[in-house]
Design a protein around this motif. Sequence first.
Motif, PDB file in Angstrom:
ATOM      1  N   ARG A 263       0.834  -1.211   0.000  1.00  0.00           N
ATOM      2  CA  ARG A 263       0.000   0.000   0.000  1.00  0.00           C
ATOM      3  C   ARG A 263       0.862   1.252   0.000  1.00  0.00           C
ATOM      4  NH1 ARG A 263      -3.550  -2.906   3.519  1.00  0.00           N
ATOM      5  NH2 ARG A 263      -2.468  -2.032   5.316  1.00  0.00           N
ATOM      6  N   VAL A 264       1.917   1.254   0.801  1.00  0.00           N
ATOM      7  CA  VAL A 264       2.807   2.416   0.868  1.00  0.00           C
ATOM      8  C   VAL A 264       3.490   2.635  -0.480  1.00  0.00           C
ATOM      9  CG1 VAL A 264       4.941   3.296   1.903  1.00  0.00           C
ATOM     10  CG2 VAL A 264       3.185   2.289   3.351  1.00  0.00           C
ATOM     11  N   VAL A 265       3.985   1.562  -1.086  1.00  0.00           N
ATOM     12  CA  VAL A 265       4.672   1.682  -2.370  1.00  0.00           C
ATOM     13  C   VAL A 265       3.710   2.160  -3.451  1.00  0.00           C
ATOM     14  CG1 VAL A 265       5.852   0.381  -4.199  1.00  0.00           C
ATOM     15  CG2 VAL A 265       6.472   0.023  -1.809  1.00  0.00           C
ATOM     16  N   ARG A 266       2.487   1.622  -3.483  1.00  0.00           N
ATOM     17  CA  ARG A 266       1.499   2.074  -4.473  1.00  0.00           C
ATOM     18  C   ARG A 266       1.207   3.560  -4.322  1.00  0.00           C
ATOM     19  NH1 ARG A 266      -0.954  -3.092  -3.755  1.00  0.00           N
ATOM     20  NH2 ARG A 266      -2.243  -2.255  -2.083  1.00  0.00           N
ATOM     21  N   GLN A 267       1.092   4.036  -3.065  1.00  0.00           N
ATOM     22  CA  GLN A 267       0.831   5.448  -2.821  1.00  0.00           C
ATOM     23  C   GLN A 267       2.013   6.306  -3.286  1.00  0.00           C
ATOM     24  OE1 GLN A 267      -1.988   6.986  -1.907  1.00  0.00           O
ATOM     25  NE2 GLN A 267      -0.877   8.873  -2.261  1.00  0.00           N
ATOM     26  N   LEU A 268       3.234   5.847  -3.001  1.00  0.00           N
ATOM     27  CA  LEU A 268       4.414   6.590  -3.438  1.00  0.00           C
ATOM     28  C   LEU A 268       4.500   6.657  -4.960  1.00  0.00           C
ATOM     29  CD1 LEU A 268       7.079   5.283  -0.906  1.00  0.00           C
ATOM     30  CD2 LEU A 268       6.120   7.587  -1.012  1.00  0.00           C
ATOM     31  N   VAL A 269       4.197   5.572  -5.627  1.00  0.00           N
ATOM     32  CA  VAL A 269       4.223   5.549  -7.089  1.00  0.00           C
ATOM     33  C   VAL A 269       3.162   6.490  -7.650  1.00  0.00           C
ATOM     34  CG1 VAL A 269       3.789   4.110  -9.126  1.00  0.00           C
ATOM     35  CG2 VAL A 269       5.241   3.265  -7.285  1.00  0.00           C
ATOM     36  N   ALA A 270       1.952   6.433  -7.109  1.00  0.00           N
ATOM     37  CA  ALA A 270       0.883   7.313  -7.575  1.00  0.00           C
ATOM     38  C   ALA A 270       1.254   8.778  -7.361  1.00  0.00           C
ATOM     39  CB  ALA A 270      -0.423   6.982  -6.858  1.00  0.00           C
ATOM     40  N   ASP A 271       1.849   9.101  -6.213  1.00  0.00           N
ATOM     41  CA  ASP A 271       2.273  10.461  -5.925  1.00  0.00           C
ATOM     42  C   ASP A 271       3.365  10.897  -6.904  1.00  0.00           C
ATOM     43  OD1 ASP A 271       2.313  12.886  -4.318  1.00  0.00           O
ATOM     44  OD2 ASP A 271       4.259  12.171  -3.574  1.00  0.00           O
ATOM     45  N   GLY A 272       4.308  10.017  -7.187  1.00  0.00           N
ATOM     46  CA  GLY A 272       5.376  10.330  -8.137  1.00  0.00           C
ATOM     47  C   GLY A 272       4.843  10.585  -9.529  1.00  0.00           C
ATOM     48  N   ILE A 273       3.896   9.776  -9.972  1.00  0.00           N
ATOM     49  CA  ILE A 273       3.289   9.961 -11.293  1.00  0.00           C
ATOM     50  C   ILE A 273       2.563  11.298 -11.355  1.00  0.00           C
ATOM     51  CG2 ILE A 273       1.479   9.114 -12.829  1.00  0.00           C
ATOM     52  CD1 ILE A 273       2.342   6.259 -11.992  1.00  0.00           C
TER      53      ILE A 273
END
Length: 62
Positions: A39-49
């Motif tokens: 969940r943390v990694v998905r959120q970080l990826v979405a934020d980066g995009i």
Amino acid sequence: MTITLTPYAGTIDDIRHEDDCGGDGGHGYERDETDKLHRVVRQLVADGIERLQDAYLNRRRT
């Protein structure tokens, strides 16, 4: 007379066994911890995009 020694990791094996058998119902903690990490990694990826898209849209046009 032959003596066969079996390897034993000691404390590390004990801790690993406790982790594997702990948690709700004795199923261990790994699955829950893995889900939290994903969940943390998905959120970080979405934020980066989102940040990349904002930077692309707000760049200077020459």
